[in-house]
Design a protein around this motif. Structure first.
Motif, PDB file in Angstrom:
ATOM      1  N   ARG A  82      -0.712   1.795   7.803  1.00 37.54           N
ATOM      2  CA  ARG A  82      -0.534   0.612   6.952  1.00 37.54           C
ATOM      3  C   ARG A  82       0.027   0.967   5.579  1.00 37.54           C
ATOM      4  O   ARG A  82       0.114   0.121   4.703  1.00 37.54           O
ATOM      5  N   CYS A  83       0.397   2.222   5.386  1.00 38.53           N
ATOM      6  CA  CYS A  83       0.833   2.700   4.071  1.00 38.53           C
ATOM      7  C   CYS A  83       2.268   3.210   4.090  1.00 38.53           C
ATOM      8  O   CYS A  83       2.726   3.742   5.093  1.00 38.53           O
ATOM      9  N   GLN A  84       2.921   3.066   2.956  1.00 36.15           N
ATOM     10  CA  GLN A  84       4.165   3.798   2.744  1.00 36.15           C
ATOM     11  C   GLN A  84       3.734   5.147   2.193  1.00 36.15           C
ATOM     12  O   GLN A  84       3.078   5.213   1.151  1.00 36.15           O
ATOM     13  N   GLN A  85       4.087   6.214   2.892  1.00 32.51           N
ATOM     14  CA  GLN A  85       3.622   7.543   2.515  1.00 32.51           C
ATOM     15  C   GLN A  85       4.624   8.240   1.612  1.00 32.51           C
ATOM     16  O   GLN A  85       5.826   8.188   1.856  1.00 32.51           O
TER      17      GLN A  85
ATOM     18  N   TRP B  48      -2.387  -1.569  -3.401  1.00 29.53           N
ATOM     19  CA  TRP B  48      -3.296  -0.430  -3.273  1.00 29.53           C
ATOM     20  C   TRP B  48      -2.463   0.843  -3.364  1.00 29.53           C
ATOM     21  O   TRP B  48      -1.478   0.992  -2.649  1.00 29.53           O
TER      22      TRP B  48
ATOM     23  N   THR C  35       0.841  -1.200   0.000  1.00 28.67           N
ATOM     24  CA  THR C  35       0.000   0.000   0.000  1.00 28.67           C
ATOM     25  C   THR C  35       0.870   1.242   0.000  1.00 28.67           C
ATOM     26  O   THR C  35       1.778   1.376   0.815  1.00 28.67           O
ATOM     27  N   ILE C  36       0.563   2.152  -0.912  1.00 25.28           N
ATOM     28  CA  ILE C  36       1.253   3.443  -0.991  1.00 25.28           C
ATOM     29  C   ILE C  36       0.203   4.534  -0.839  1.00 25.28           C
ATOM     30  O   ILE C  36      -0.871   4.460  -1.438  1.00 25.28           O
ATOM     31  N   LEU C  37       0.516   5.537  -0.038  1.00 26.06           N
ATOM     32  CA  LEU C  37      -0.350   6.703   0.115  1.00 26.06           C
ATOM     33  C   LEU C  37       0.368   7.905  -0.485  1.00 26.06           C
ATOM     34  O   LEU C  37       1.401   8.334   0.019  1.00 26.06           O
TER      35      LEU C  37
ATOM     36  N   LEU D  44      -5.967  -3.713   3.620  1.00 23.33           N
ATOM     37  CA  LEU D  44      -4.664  -3.050   3.757  1.00 23.33           C
ATOM     38  C   LEU D  44      -3.781  -3.807   4.736  1.00 23.33           C
ATOM     39  O   LEU D  44      -2.558  -3.859   4.573  1.00 23.33           O
TER      40      LEU D  44
END
Length: 191
Positions: free
Chosen positions: A130-133, A113, A7-9, A104
């Motif tokens: 839960r994301c790599q920002q 995602w 998951t990437i944000l 996620l």
């Protein structure tokens, strides 16, 4: 090594290229050669790729929409990954945001995602955690001018230093770092 986070944000201001970056990343990840070659079956599929699902959460923001996506995420991809690009994620309803936690936290195999938002502060910390920002930041005026020069060259528009560079600099300043705004102002000027 072809390893990507599940998951990437992508977050940043309006018109900075978050969704465009997500699309480019998705094509790169699913390319058979790993460099968005433009010739492999995945690259040729482009926007019609069955493995890249893009949704604007401002339009489809409810719990049923998220449940449908979660169901699709369990399907095996045709190419490398099944990639979901969710734009304006902060627009989801509270229930839909809660439903997003499960996929996620425990993503289906070969599923990725890519979440985009202008307002990460409106997302629950449980999603953000839960994301790599990746912060998408505004380009400098100099970078924006170079971008506009490139667009003009692609369009066959001749640029002169004395006449056009001051105008392009003015457009870059007025766009306030937003590529979309700069393109709209440039189109108006050219017309």
């Amino acid at each position: 090594n072809k390893r990507f986070p599940n998951t990437i944000l992508l977050h940043g201001g309006t018109g900075m290229g978050k969704t465009t970056t997500a699309r480019m990343l998705a094509r790169y990840i699913n390319c058979a050669t790993g460099d968005a070659c433009g010739t492999c079956p995945s690259c040729r599929a482009g926007d019609a790729s069955p493995d890249i699902v893009e949704m604007n959460m401002a339009e489809t923001r409810g719990i049923d929409d998220i449940r449908n996506l979660i169901g699709k995420s369990k399907l095996a991809p045709r190419f490398n990954q099944r990639i979901f690009i969710l734009d304006e994620l902060h627009q989801l309803t509270t229930q839909a945001k809660e439903a997003m936690l499960k996929p996620l936290e425990e993503p289906a195999k070969r599923t990725m995602w890519i979440l985009c938002t202008t307002n990460p502060e409106k997302l629950p910390k449980t999603i953000i955690g839960r994301c790599q920002q990746i912060a998408v930041e505004a380009p400098t005026v100099k970078e924006m001018v170079q971008f506009l020069i490139g667009i003009c060259k692609q369009g066959g528009i001749k640029i002169t230093k004395e006449d056009d560079l001051p105008i392009l600099k003015h457009i870059a300043e007025r766009s306030m770092g937003h590529s979309r705004n700069a393109l709209q102002i440039l189109e108006t000027y050219i017309a």
